[in-house]
Design an enzyme around this catalytic site. Structure first.
Site, PDB file in Angstrom:
ATOM      1  N   SER A 176       2.201   0.622 -11.664  1.00 26.68           N
ATOM      2  CA  SER A 176       3.232  -0.066 -10.868  1.00 26.68           C
ATOM      3  C   SER A 176       3.055  -1.583 -10.870  1.00 26.68           C
ATOM      4  CB  SER A 176       3.138   0.438  -9.428  1.00 26.68           C
ATOM      5  OG  SER A 176       3.827  -0.427  -8.560  1.00 26.68           O
TER       6      SER A 176
ATOM      7  N   GLU B  40       3.339  -3.204  -8.336  1.00 23.96           N
ATOM      8  CA  GLU B  40       2.601  -3.512  -7.100  1.00 23.96           C
ATOM      9  C   GLU B  40       1.153  -3.888  -7.412  1.00 23.96           C
ATOM     10  OE1 GLU B  40       3.192  -3.483  -3.450  1.00 23.96           O
ATOM     11  OE2 GLU B  40       5.022  -4.084  -4.447  1.00 23.96           O
TER      12      GLU B  40
ATOM     13  N   TYR C  69      -1.526   1.130  -1.130  1.00 23.28           N
ATOM     14  CA  TYR C  69      -0.840   1.750  -2.279  1.00 23.28           C
ATOM     15  C   TYR C  69      -1.172   1.003  -3.566  1.00 23.28           C
ATOM     16  CZ  TYR C  69       2.987   2.734  -5.537  1.00 23.28           C
ATOM     17  OH  TYR C  69       3.713   3.039  -6.664  1.00 23.28           O
TER      18      TYR C  69
END
Ligand code: NDP
Ligand code: GDR
Length: 320
Positions: free
Chosen positions: A123, A125, A147
């Site tokens: 990801s 992120e 996460y």
């Protein structure tokens, strides 16, 4: 006929990927976890054409059994606790699913089907508080949520198993991708669903958090094709997938409300409840490696994506 095993088949990406692989003639087996209800809304139209197998990312035996019984040619590990906000409330569970779950899947493959090809859903992120802009494969990671930290672990354990055990294992570092099947808690869908309800007189306001955050938003249907392409290469490698365009949450609101001729400023209210303990301010991909090596291009632009989602939510709420 090639066999693909998909974890997270009931999620947004799992449903698009299953469609994509069925169109290519694959036998598709989807992993589902035990539930007292059957949350198969996104794959209801596919259940006659796919096989479902029961396993859980927390349970090594079930994962190894599914891989052994299925003998897949390709494994797509899409399952995760995927909502960033929840990862602060459930950090340990997020680590179990989103980080250690990857190791369990890699172990299952190593033991039961070592010749299979493995895709890990990494990801953007992971870039978090970005070190450089735009972000590419070599950009260092600086995750900003439990996460993001879990995804960094999942990324590196995939690289490590590739290098340690000579597995065909790749990480696709995907930037935000959305669709009418996006979960209602993610900001794009939260906005388009509210726009539809407001337009139809079923709601009067929309409460959001940080309007200044910028994301590189693409269409999920385009991104699952990139996943497949990554598993068709001669050598396993990692790729950034995104559009190269970034928009703020405010611009998202302007586009979505504008699609039904409303002014977002009259309806959007800020609510501290939706601010995050640490924010990712700006994400924008440099997808040039995917373009040159995979021949991959996104087909749906931001405005078209927002309109597609607004139209779908309008149709859904009108039918009710
Ligand atoms: P969703 O949240 O829509 O789907 C998550 C899936 O994981 C669901 O099928 C869910 O099953 C399954 N799952 C969760 N926990 C477990 C578990 N313990 N055992 C088995 N299955 C489990 O995510 P998306 O489809 O949006 O994303 C797919 C993957 O890509 C995720 O790993 C996500 O983190 C990652 N990603 C997503 C991006 C995006 O913009 N969408 C961008 C980059 C990465 P159930 O239905 O039972 O809850
Ligand atoms: P993100 O997606 O955290 O990027 O993770 P999300 O849509 O949740 O947030 C995007 C940005 O919008 C801001 N925001 C809000 N977000 C939500 N959900 N709700 C709000 O009310 C709101 N108001 C403002 C957020 O602060 C954030 O900056 C998604 C997930 O799919 C991950 O699994 C995936 O890895 C990444 O995208 C890439």
């Amino acid at each position: 006929m090639a066999t693909a095993l998909i974890t997270g088949i009931t999620g947004q990406d799992g449903s698009y990927l299953a469609e994509h692989l069925l169109d290519k003639g694959y036998r598709v087996v989807g992993v589902v976890r035990r539930s007292s209800t059957t949350p198969y809304e996104r794959i209801a139209h596919l259940v006659d054409r796919i096989e479902l197998a029961s396993a859980d990312l927390l349970d090594q035996t079930s994962l190894t059994d599914v891989v052994g019984d299925t003998q897949p040619d390709e494994i797509y590990n899409l399952a995760a606790q995927s909502f960033v906000q929840t990862s602060w409330n459930q950090p340990v569970l997020t680590g179990e699913f989103t980080a250690l779950g990857v190791t369990r899947m890699l172990e299952a493959m190593r033991k039961a089907a070592p010749k299979a090809r493995f895709y890990q859903a990494s990801s953007s992120e992971q870039f978090g508080k970005v070190i450089e802009t735009p972000q590419r494969e070599s950009t260092p990671f600086y995750p900003r949520s439990p996460y993001g930290v879990a995804k960094v672990y999942g990324h590196w354990i995939t690289v490590n198993y590739r290098e340690s055990f000579n597995l065909y294992a790749v990480s696709g570092i995907l930037f935000n991708h959305e669709s009418p099947r996006r979960g209602l808690e993610f900001v794009t869908r939260k906005v388009t669903d509210a726009v539809a309800r407001i337009k139809l007189g079923k709601a009067s306001e929309l409460r959001l958090g940080n309007l200044e955050a910028r994301r590189d938003w693409g269409f999920a249907g385009d991104y699952v094709d990139a996943m497949w392409r990554m598993l068709q290469q001669d050598e396993p490698d990692d790729y950034v997938i995104g559009t190269g365009e970034t928009n703020s949450v405010e611009q998202l609101c302007a586009a979505a409300f504008g699609a039904v001729d409303l002014d977002w400023r009259e309806y959007v209210k800020q609510d501290p409840k939706f601010f995050r303990p640490a924010e990712v301010d700006l994400l924008v991909a440099d997808p040039s490696k995917a373009r040159s090596q995979l021949g991959w291009e996104p087909k749906v632009d931001f405005e078209s994506l927002v309109r597609m989602m607004v139209d779908a939510d309008l149709a859904r709420h009108t039918a009710r």
